[in-house]
Design a protein around this motif. Sequence first.
Motif, short mmCIF file in Angstrom:
data_model
loop_
_atom_site.label_atom_id
_atom_site.label_comp_id
_atom_site.label_asym_id
_atom_site.label_seq_id
_atom_site.Cartn_x
_atom_site.Cartn_y
_atom_site.Cartn_z
N ASP A 158 0.84 -1.20 0.00
CA ASP A 158 0.00 0.00 0.00
C ASP A 158 0.88 1.26 0.00
O ASP A 158 1.75 1.41 0.87
CB ASP A 158 -0.88 -0.03 1.26
N LEU A 161 1.71 3.23 3.27
CA LEU A 161 2.63 2.73 4.29
C LEU A 161 3.96 3.48 4.23
O LEU A 161 4.35 3.99 3.17
CB LEU A 161 2.87 1.23 4.08
N THR A 322 2.09 -6.19 7.42
CA THR A 322 1.73 -4.77 7.31
C THR A 322 0.31 -4.54 7.83
O THR A 322 0.03 -3.50 8.44
CB THR A 322 1.86 -4.26 5.87
N GLY A 323 -0.57 -5.52 7.64
CA GLY A 323 -1.92 -5.39 8.19
C GLY A 323 -1.91 -5.39 9.71
O GLY A 323 -2.63 -4.61 10.35
N TRP A 325 0.62 -4.39 11.50
CA TRP A 325 1.19 -3.09 11.89
C TRP A 325 0.13 -1.99 11.86
O TRP A 325 0.04 -1.18 12.79
CB TRP A 325 2.35 -2.72 10.96
N GLN A 326 -0.68 -1.98 10.81
CA GLN A 326 -1.73 -0.96 10.71
C GLN A 326 -2.74 -1.09 11.84
O GLN A 326 -3.34 -0.09 12.26
CB GLN A 326 -2.42 -1.06 9.35
N ALA A 327 -2.90 -2.31 12.35
CA ALA A 327 -3.82 -2.54 13.48
C ALA A 327 -3.15 -2.31 14.83
O ALA A 327 -3.78 -2.52 15.87
CB ALA A 327 -4.38 -3.96 13.40
#
Length: 368
Positions: A158, A161, A322-323, A325-327
Amino acid sequence: MRFQAAVLRSYENPFTIEEVTLRTEPADGEILVEIAGCGMCRTDLAVRRSAGRSPLPAVLGHEGAGVVVRTGGGPDTAIGVGDHVVLSFDSCGHCRNCRAAAPAYCDSFASLNLFGGRKEDMPRLTDAAGGALAPRWFGQSSFARYALVPARNAVQVDPALPLELLGPLGCGFLTGAGAVLNTFGAGPGDTLAVFGAGAVGLAAVMAATAAGTQTVAVDRHPRRLALAERFGAIPLPAEAAGLPERIRRLTDGGAQYALDTTASPPLINDALRALRPTGTLGLVARLPTALPLEPGTLDRGRAVRHICEGDAVPGLLIPRLTGLWQAGRFPFDQLIRTYPLSDINRAERDCEEGRVVKPVLLPEGRSR
């Protein structure tokens, strides 16, 4: 095209920042990536101790992330110009293990990543005097402004990021997290002991916490134990007396899984003793010497296996990380300190002396 790169010319001397020349355009299945940031991994630094097995001079670096600026096209290249990508290890894509979704165990892993690269790679990269530099390290050689890589190495991410920080997801963080999530398949109710709270070990701790696994972290550096505790592990000093017994008490009879990142024979034996019956120890570090196992360490169904690249398919695990990390559940950015590429020797010293967990090098002197 000409650009700046960090070149290692001998096993003993510092890196030098030089102008290098890329003498070819991307071929079918290849992409040219402008590097935003590249992590420094212990595997890069281990070249100094490789006793001549790694050809020099060379441009190292294998935790790159950046923006695609050219593509050679071809039926296997779905990535396009402008895409943000994380670069991971190289693999052939057609051997039995690659076809079985185990690219880290590619039949050609050593030749593609460690000992010379693909046959068509030389002499793609040359120095200012026209001398050839060694073929692409892990398909990348990303201690540089640009890297020419197989599209198979690249994972699209994405654009929102923080691209300059994502490179270590291609190797170090991938290895630690993958050992927990892929190799062990750890989840709620499981127990894990991590030996060595460096980049790989702390990534394992974060992944275990995200998975709901109770974790004990062992290290000799108080600062790293404090990080492990912040990320959800119970910290234990490596020099603590009765270490296996203490771990067994903390994990209600022994850990189901243990991960060693140290390659220390005494700690490996401690890790085996800390396991419950049928427990598994994973080794991720290359052992420099023979490993003596003490009597009783492999009794009662305990097992030892080597883990390469976290048993990962990068295109599946990197988006998962990465998902997380975003959470807010995989805060790998807290392990990173950035350096301008021109400060690569300072980054290496800080890494070797334990002052930083994961150095990330930014071309053109960008720092954060």
